[in-house]
Design a protein around this motif. Sequence first.
Motif, PDB file in Angstrom:
ATOM      1  N   VAL A 241       2.538   2.260  11.854  1.00 27.03           N
ATOM      2  CA  VAL A 241       3.790   2.582  11.060  1.00 27.03           C
ATOM      3  C   VAL A 241       4.325   1.270  10.296  1.00 27.03           C
ATOM      4  O   VAL A 241       4.350   1.587   9.025  1.00 27.03           O
ATOM      5  CB  VAL A 241       4.756   3.340  11.970  1.00 27.03           C
ATOM      6  CG1 VAL A 241       6.013   3.632  11.141  1.00 27.03           C
ATOM      7  CG2 VAL A 241       4.296   4.809  12.532  1.00 27.03           C
ATOM      8  N   ALA A 242       4.108   0.345  10.899  1.00 27.46           N
ATOM      9  CA  ALA A 242       4.837  -1.006  10.242  1.00 27.46           C
ATOM     10  C   ALA A 242       3.679  -1.293   9.093  1.00 27.46           C
ATOM     11  O   ALA A 242       4.432  -1.583   7.923  1.00 27.46           O
ATOM     12  CB  ALA A 242       4.630  -2.042  11.187  1.00 27.46           C
ATOM     13  N   GLY A 243       2.474  -1.179   9.184  1.00 29.98           N
ATOM     14  CA  GLY A 243       1.653  -1.372   8.346  1.00 29.98           C
ATOM     15  C   GLY A 243       1.694  -0.538   7.120  1.00 29.98           C
ATOM     16  O   GLY A 243       1.530  -0.679   5.895  1.00 29.98           O
ATOM     17  N   ALA A 244       1.807   0.770   7.362  1.00 32.30           N
ATOM     18  CA  ALA A 244       2.081   1.766   6.153  1.00 32.30           C
ATOM     19  C   ALA A 244       3.303   1.561   5.511  1.00 32.30           C
ATOM     20  O   ALA A 244       3.303   1.638   4.283  1.00 32.30           O
ATOM     21  CB  ALA A 244       2.082   3.184   6.855  1.00 32.30           C
ATOM     22  N   LYS A 245       4.408   1.070   6.214  1.00 31.36           N
ATOM     23  CA  LYS A 245       5.714   0.861   5.380  1.00 31.36           C
ATOM     24  C   LYS A 245       5.666  -0.426   4.525  1.00 31.36           C
ATOM     25  O   LYS A 245       6.205  -0.356   3.532  1.00 31.36           O
ATOM     26  CB  LYS A 245       6.804   0.534   6.445  1.00 31.36           C
ATOM     27  CG  LYS A 245       7.432   2.149   7.170  1.00 31.36           C
ATOM     28  CD  LYS A 245       8.281   1.479   8.370  1.00 31.36           C
ATOM     29  CE  LYS A 245       8.985   2.725   8.865  1.00 31.36           C
ATOM     30  NZ  LYS A 245      10.055   2.262   9.897  1.00 31.36           N
ATOM     31  N   ASP A 246       4.696  -1.348   4.982  1.00 29.16           N
ATOM     32  CA  ASP A 246       4.561  -2.743   4.243  1.00 29.16           C
ATOM     33  C   ASP A 246       3.542  -2.412   3.122  1.00 29.16           C
ATOM     34  O   ASP A 246       3.134  -3.376   2.461  1.00 29.16           O
ATOM     35  CB  ASP A 246       3.948  -3.720   5.069  1.00 29.16           C
ATOM     36  CG  ASP A 246       4.292  -4.977   4.737  1.00 29.16           C
ATOM     37  OD1 ASP A 246       4.937  -5.256   3.974  1.00 29.16           O
ATOM     38  OD2 ASP A 246       3.208  -5.905   5.001  1.00 29.16           O
ATOM     39  N   GLY A 247       2.823  -1.283   2.931  1.00 26.83           N
ATOM     40  CA  GLY A 247       1.913  -0.945   2.021  1.00 26.83           C
ATOM     41  C   GLY A 247       0.554  -1.367   2.160  1.00 26.83           C
ATOM     42  O   GLY A 247      -0.382  -1.394   1.191  1.00 26.83           O
ATOM     43  N   GLU A 248       0.174  -1.554   3.348  1.00 37.95           N
ATOM     44  CA  GLU A 248      -1.163  -1.992   3.929  1.00 37.95           C
ATOM     45  C   GLU A 248      -2.093  -0.961   3.641  1.00 37.95           C
ATOM     46  O   GLU A 248      -3.394  -1.565   3.335  1.00 37.95           O
ATOM     47  CB  GLU A 248      -1.078  -2.317   5.450  1.00 37.95           C
ATOM     48  CG  GLU A 248      -2.557  -2.794   5.793  1.00 37.95           C
ATOM     49  CD  GLU A 248      -2.354  -3.054   7.385  1.00 37.95           C
ATOM     50  OE1 GLU A 248      -3.348  -3.070   8.146  1.00 37.95           O
ATOM     51  OE2 GLU A 248      -1.195  -3.445   8.068  1.00 37.95           O
TER      52      GLU A 248
END
Length: 81
Positions: free
Chosen positions: A70-77
Motif C-alpha cells: 500500500v505504501a508503494g502504491a501511494k508513493d507511485g511505485e
Amino acid sequence: MNTDDEIIDDKAHVRDKLDFSDAEWITSTDDLAEPGVEIAFVDGYVGMRNGADPEGPVLVFTPEEWDAFVAGAKDGEFDEP
C-alpha cells in the motif's frame, strides 16, 4: 543458508490452510462493468484476487507485506511511466 537472491516463502505453512470461501471481499471499484481487485482479511492475513475472476487464485500477504504494498502504491511505485 540464506542469500539476498533467495526468496523465502514465509506463508507456505498457511497458504493452503487459509479459507477465503466465506470471506467478505472488499472491491476496489463500484463499477460492475470494470471489476478491479478485491481484498479480504482472514486469520491475520490479507488476500487479494482479481474481481473479474473471483474463482481464480488468491495472492496472500502478511500485514507487513500489505503495508509495504500500500505504501508503494501511494508513493507511485506501480504507476506506468
